[in-house]
Each structure stands twice: as structure tokens, then as C-alpha cells.
Design a protein around this motif. Structure first.
Motif, mmCIF file in Angstrom:
data_model
loop_
_atom_site.group_PDB
_atom_site.id
_atom_site.type_symbol
_atom_site.label_atom_id
_atom_site.label_comp_id
_atom_site.label_asym_id
_atom_site.label_seq_id
_atom_site.Cartn_x
_atom_site.Cartn_y
_atom_site.Cartn_z
ATOM 1 N N VAL A 67 -75.654 -22.418 17.977
ATOM 2 C CA VAL A 67 -74.702 -23.474 17.623
ATOM 3 C C VAL A 67 -73.517 -22.868 16.885
ATOM 4 C CG1 VAL A 67 -74.355 -25.534 16.203
ATOM 5 C CG2 VAL A 67 -76.394 -25.322 17.632
ATOM 6 N N LEU A 68 -73.778 -21.961 15.947
ATOM 7 C CA LEU A 68 -72.679 -21.327 15.224
ATOM 8 C C LEU A 68 -71.786 -20.508 16.146
ATOM 9 C CD1 LEU A 68 -74.474 -20.221 11.937
ATOM 10 C CD2 LEU A 68 -72.767 -22.029 12.223
ATOM 11 N N LYS A 69 -72.382 -19.773 17.067
ATOM 12 C CA LYS A 69 -71.586 -19.010 18.034
ATOM 13 C C LYS A 69 -70.748 -19.943 18.893
ATOM 14 C CE LYS A 69 -74.593 -15.010 18.456
ATOM 15 N NZ LYS A 69 -75.507 -14.266 19.332
ATOM 16 N N SER A 70 -71.336 -21.059 19.283
ATOM 17 C CA SER A 70 -70.622 -22.028 20.103
ATOM 18 C C SER A 70 -69.429 -22.603 19.344
ATOM 19 C CB SER A 70 -71.559 -23.153 20.517
ATOM 20 O OG SER A 70 -70.858 -24.175 21.161
ATOM 21 N N LEU A 71 -69.633 -22.938 18.088
ATOM 22 C CA LEU A 71 -68.540 -23.474 17.283
ATOM 23 C C LEU A 71 -67.458 -22.429 17.064
ATOM 24 C CD1 LEU A 71 -70.563 -25.468 14.623
ATOM 25 C CD2 LEU A 71 -69.242 -26.395 16.525
ATOM 26 N N HIS A 72 -67.871 -21.209 16.825
ATOM 27 C CA HIS A 72 -66.911 -20.125 16.613
ATOM 28 C C HIS A 72 -66.095 -19.869 17.876
ATOM 29 C CE1 HIS A 72 -65.124 -16.560 14.937
ATOM 30 N NE2 HIS A 72 -65.541 -15.851 15.988
ATOM 31 N N ALA A 73 -66.739 -19.914 19.036
ATOM 32 C CA ALA A 73 -66.062 -19.654 20.303
ATOM 33 C C ALA A 73 -65.056 -20.752 20.630
ATOM 34 C CB ALA A 73 -67.082 -19.534 21.430
ATOM 35 N N ASN A 74 -65.294 -21.961 20.140
ATOM 36 C CA ASN A 74 -64.397 -23.076 20.421
ATOM 37 C C ASN A 74 -63.290 -23.233 19.388
ATOM 38 O OD1 ASN A 74 -65.786 -23.862 22.727
ATOM 39 N ND2 ASN A 74 -67.215 -25.101 21.551
ATOM 40 N N PHE A 75 -63.352 -22.458 18.309
ATOM 41 C CA PHE A 75 -62.393 -22.593 17.214
ATOM 42 C C PHE A 75 -61.070 -21.946 17.577
ATOM 43 C CE2 PHE A 75 -60.388 -21.009 13.339
ATOM 44 C CZ PHE A 75 -60.215 -22.206 12.669
ATOM 45 N N THR A 76 -60.002 -22.677 17.371
ATOM 46 C CA THR A 76 -58.669 -22.107 17.514
ATOM 47 C C THR A 76 -57.898 -22.449 16.257
ATOM 48 O OG1 THR A 76 -57.905 -24.068 18.679
ATOM 49 C CG2 THR A 76 -58.597 -22.199 20.030
ATOM 50 N N ASP A 77 -57.206 -21.475 15.718
ATOM 51 C CA ASP A 77 -56.445 -21.686 14.488
ATOM 52 C C ASP A 77 -55.121 -22.360 14.818
ATOM 53 O OD1 ASP A 77 -55.413 -21.656 11.978
ATOM 54 O OD2 ASP A 77 -55.208 -19.482 11.841
ATOM 55 N N THR A 78 -54.946 -23.571 14.334
ATOM 56 C CA THR A 78 -53.722 -24.314 14.591
ATOM 57 C C THR A 78 -52.785 -24.247 13.402
ATOM 58 O OG1 THR A 78 -54.731 -26.345 13.775
ATOM 59 C CG2 THR A 78 -54.879 -25.904 16.159
ATOM 60 N N ASN A 79 -53.154 -23.452 12.411
ATOM 61 C CA ASN A 79 -52.360 -23.322 11.176
ATOM 62 C C ASN A 79 -52.167 -24.647 10.478
ATOM 63 O OD1 ASN A 79 -51.985 -20.524 11.330
ATOM 64 N ND2 ASN A 79 -50.363 -20.805 12.838
ATOM 65 N N THR A 80 -53.081 -25.557 10.671
ATOM 66 C CA THR A 80 -53.062 -26.839 9.991
ATOM 67 C C THR A 80 -54.156 -26.803 8.938
ATOM 68 O OG1 THR A 80 -52.402 -27.913 12.038
ATOM 69 C CG2 THR A 80 -53.232 -29.326 10.280
ATOM 70 N N TYR A 81 -53.751 -26.883 7.700
ATOM 71 C CA TYR A 81 -54.708 -26.835 6.602
ATOM 72 C C TYR A 81 -54.659 -28.145 5.840
ATOM 73 C CZ TYR A 81 -54.558 -21.936 7.763
ATOM 74 O OH TYR A 81 -54.625 -20.752 8.444
ATOM 75 N N TYR A 82 -55.806 -28.596 5.429
ATOM 76 C CA TYR A 82 -55.894 -29.865 4.721
ATOM 77 C C TYR A 82 -56.159 -29.618 3.281
ATOM 78 C CZ TYR A 82 -56.216 -31.662 9.419
ATOM 79 O OH TYR A 82 -55.966 -31.981 10.726
#
Length: 82
Positions: A67-82
């Protein structure tokens, strides 16, 4: 062993991937190519929310890492920080 691995790789499905994964593990038969293809198939099933037969038998640690690998593989940095 290469011929067997090629045949089994083509046969990977949600119904047999757990068995093939266990069979190909380094502790069992050390079928490295088949083992890697099983991991890739798990990732594909996670992304596409495909049910896998007997997946709970692989243990919580393995499943959590997938699950962690799957989430990491789908993560893209949009430079949007909250």
C-alpha cells in the motif's frame, strides 16, 4: 527454470498471484523474475482496486508495504502546501 517462469508469468491472475508469489519467494524456489512480476501485479491490482484471492495470507507487513509503495508511486508533487 526460465521456461517455467515465463509460462507462470503469463498465467498470473488475481486468483493465483498469492500462490505464485509464495512459490517464487527466495525462501522457496528463488524464481526472481516471477517474484518481481507478482509484486508488479499486486501494485496493478491495488491501483485498479482488483480483489486478490487469499491476499490476507501474505501478512500485514507485506500488505502495508504494498500500500505504501502504491501511494508513493501515485504521488506527484504539485508544490501545493497546506
Amino acid at each position: 527454470m526460465d521456461l517455467i517462469e515465463k509460462y507462470l508469468i503469463k498465467a498470473i491472475s488475481p486468483g493465483n498471484v498469492v500462490h505464485l508469489f509464495k512459490f517464487s519467494s527466495p525462501e522457496a524456489s528463488n524464481a526472481i523474475k516471477l517474484h518481481q512480476k507478482c509484486v508488479e501485479f499486486f501494485m496493478k491490482c491495488l491501483k485498479e482496486t482488483i480483489s486478490i484471492y487469499a491476499v490476507e495470507s501474505l501478512g500485514e507487513t507485506f500488505l502495508a508495504s504494498m500500500v505504501l509503495k502504491s501511494l508513493h508511486a501515485n504521488f506527484t508533487d504539485t508544490n501545493t502546501y497546506y
